[in-house]
Design an enzyme around this catalytic site. Structure first.
Site, short mmCIF file in Angstrom:
data_model
loop_
_atom_site.label_atom_id
_atom_site.label_comp_id
_atom_site.label_asym_id
_atom_site.label_seq_id
_atom_site.Cartn_x
_atom_site.Cartn_y
_atom_site.Cartn_z
CD GLN B 201 -2.88 -1.46 0.15
OE1 GLN B 201 -3.87 -0.70 0.13
NE2 GLN B 201 -2.70 -2.43 -0.77
CB ALA B 242 -11.47 0.80 3.00
CG HIS B 243 -7.22 0.47 0.15
ND1 HIS B 243 -6.31 -0.44 -0.17
CD2 HIS B 243 -8.49 0.08 -0.29
CE1 HIS B 243 -7.06 -1.55 -0.56
NE2 HIS B 243 -8.23 -1.35 -0.73
CG ASN B 244 -6.86 4.10 -3.04
OD1 ASN B 244 -6.46 2.85 -2.83
ND2 ASN B 244 -6.17 4.71 -3.57
#
Lengths: 350, 350, 350
Positions: B201, B242-244
């Site tokens: 990540q 969460a990511h993005n």
């Protein structure tokens, strides 16, 4: 499972906790264990009749049974009206809270105005702010943070990395697990011209005696008045208690529950895992909320409440879910059909 | 509720925040309080007409009211178009952020390449990594961890035990509560032959100005690009971002919300407690998601969205839930009945 | 996105990971990037055909494609049967785990009976208790707490402020993110006369190899036996794993999942975000649980399972939700209508 150092005779156990002993009072047990894996020296228990068969091959030195199960085995046994509570007490006897040597770790930072009796244990890297009062025999784990003016009752146990914000009060015999945050700001925001203005949170969190709070659970401080957790409340992990909530005495909540602001939960309630209770509502005493249930209104009547969508194979769910969006139309159709049938019946009678 | 040291006259308050004062401008107030428990020296407020009756016995020295309520009491009062926002501002005035003495606690570990202005406060056991840049007047609480290259804007306040992983950027006037974790790895895994391979990540978390993040909330770093939280966003406790994900400016989310990867949430949205928003979808500006709602598709139209199973007494729920698994068959039966009735009606007409 | 120091030629990549290279083997890439933002020096990837158009303007030096897409571009490209896994491996190569200088920070507190090889890195303010065993090349971040007797496998990485309670065992190559709490007491309480008695939690948590656990996730120790997480399990953030749960190898769970006590989850399962799995049930291998689903019974058959109430505009939901409480009556009415119609049909035939 760790083995305890000291054992107790069945006689000593019955003397302490009551119950009827059938068998040799001099037998010594030094640990509790499930029926299926108990060995000599262990005391086991049967609380669910579906495990009765496991008594046959059980290698424990003794077993705790309900009075109704008194002849379910020939093993040395203690009969109790409440074998699970009896087991809990025996396990507590055999597995006492770790004795920590009193004293303050050399790395801890303690404000000179804090009141710390000599019987207290404070771990490495703990921070204790101004005017904090810690009760006798309390244990404050490594890395804990007690903000200014916090009070902690006698015999409380904080595992590592608990944070208590300024001014909050925690009763006697509390157990707070790692990652618990007590007294962070409640979520108070006011909208003006499309932006949020913070509403200062000037209440406290006040927690009664004999409360246990699980890992990473958060309890927010009140907006104006206090957030209150009464005596004997048990909270599991990852629970969120918002500002100005009141949780009544001896209520227990399983993991991942969320309680919104100013909700008042009664005494002796249970809340299942993942349930959400909305804000500004009241739940009377002795209510049970099922796991995964969303409570959107006050509950004024004792009972068990549920709002769960049953799960199914995804392809079956797909077929049913389509209709969930159209229940209103189904109900309408049903009414129309009723009318048409009445009409047909009327005509048939003519 | 703590009493503040200094008071303000009603005249000074109106001069600062506007509104119409009815009553003596020289009256001094030094704390906010609810109508029901306010005492002399307090300023209270009425935002919900259902509490209007409490004005009768209110002991506050003054009260904030909407213009429409201007004659609901004879008390000294300030009229405002937005009394809750007005109250928030008065409370902010009377309860300013704690002034912390600038300086770095002797136990803190600060990398020599970090940039820490003299106006900054850093608490005990804080760790500040290489190349970190902290803005003017920022407060980094005890036990916080700022990874390599982290940037923190002016006037930001981190409560104890916040963790920010390397490279993440946090704007001005941020408030991060204890247990917040910014920039942990997003959940990126690829399946090969039955095993999961970690996807590094390598994005960051970038947080705008005036963002508040509640206790134990987590915001993951992006997989490739960054996770973005825009200006003025307010996140309550125990939220997972969460990511993005991108959260638009001035959006507010209540506790326990979960937002899956790459979801784009618009500006000025609200998300109720315990809601879950699935990944790779878009929600336009000014959308409200009800508490407990699961958003499974993009939302392209302003409005309020809900997916809640109503709760009921468990025995009632049992009766209804059985049918939830068979809605498809109910709908089929309904269609068959419709056909049969049409047939009957046709025959009756013959 | 950070730029890596070293690059690899496409030839070297194919030599290491297989796949078919079409293009110049000497091209050097030093970072991964999405198709839309990749620059020269980057290697990108296409795993979802809906982004195929982005290949046209892609500025990457190379791209990873499925074999089926071999002629979707003229760019230098690597063809793979599993382009996402291939990309994960290339990204892992270009973004290796940060090399930490081995050694124990001067502020860390390490019990003299702990076993810490010279290859281990231990951060500031870490606490390592008695009899702890840390494996070779493990990294224990700042502020972590390892209780008495904890074991950590080789090459494991604990980010700052992980807590592991006494006696728990963590395998090799584990990645534990900040705020993780392993081994807090399970929620074991017995009711007696309206009060809860604590049931000591004397099991451990035992975690296999190659397990990653996300930020602020909690895994409770067993009541009597251990809580078990098998090899290769991947847990996202904010997950709660209760006592005596067993999670089978290579199962992955998204954020905010809650798993109640003694649930046994199979191998190679996936659990979507916010799902709740009740206690004392079993789920076989290779089951997929949809996001937001509440699993109330054992699952004995491979497949995907769902229990989601579809969301809709609030006003539409209101119309439908009213009927959810009366499905039973709808079903009754339907049965009545069926009878009446049969009756009418019978009469019409007479």
């Amino acid at each position: 499972m760790m083995r305890t150092d000291t054992g107790y005779t069945l006689g000593a156990i019955v003397e302490r906790f009551g119950g009827e002993l059938i068998g040799d009072a001099d037998i010594v047990v030094n640990q509790v264990a499930p029926l299926s894996s108990a060995l000599s020296g262990h005391i086991s228990f049967l609380t669910n009749p579906k495990y009765r068969r496991q008594l046959q091959d059980c290698k424990a030195s003794a077993v705790i049974l309900s009075v109704a199960e008194h002849d379910a085995t020939d093993m040395p046994r203690i009969l109790s009206d409440n074998p699970y509570a009896y087991f809990a007490k025996v396990s507590g006897l055999l597995n006492p809270k770790r004795a920590e040597a009193p004293g303050i770790h050399s790395t801890a930072v303690i404000d000179q105005t804090a009141s710390i009796p000599a019987s207290v244990t404070i771990g490495a890297f703990a921070f204790v702010g101004a005017s904090v009062k810690v009760g006798e025999h309390a244990v404050i784990g490594s890395g804990c943070h007690l903000g200014e003016g916090v009070e902690v009752g006698d015999d409380s146990l904080f595992y590592p990395q608990v944070v208590v914000y300024q001014g909050c009060v925690i009763g006697k015999r509390a157990i707070l697990h790692s990652g618990v945050v007590i007294g962070a700001d409640g979520f108070g925001i006011a909208m003006e011209n499309g932006c949020w203005i913070k509403v200062p949170q000037i209440g406290r969190v006040v927690i009664g005696d004999d409360v246990e709070i699980g890992a990473n659970t958060t309890v927010d401080r009140g907006a104006l008045d206090d957030t209150i957790i009464e005596d004997g409340v048990k909270l599991d992990n990852q629970i969120q208690v918002a500002h100005n909530v009141r949780i009544g005495a001896h209520t227990a909540m399983a993991g991942c529950v969320g309680i919104a602001g100013s909700a008042k939960i009664g005494k002796h309630c249970t809340v299942g895992g993942g349930a959400v209770i909305l804000g500004h509502l009241e739940i009377v005493d002795r209510v049970n909320i099922s796991a995964g249930t969303l409570v959107t209104k006050s509950i004024t009547k004792v009972g068990t409440y549920t709002s769960v969508m049953p799960f199914s194979m995804h392809q079956d769910w797909l077929k049913n879910a389509a209709h969930l969006r159209h229940l209103d139309k189904m109900a309408e159709k049903l009414s129309e059909l009723e009318k048409k049938i009445s009409e047909l019946e009327r005509k048939n009678l003519e």
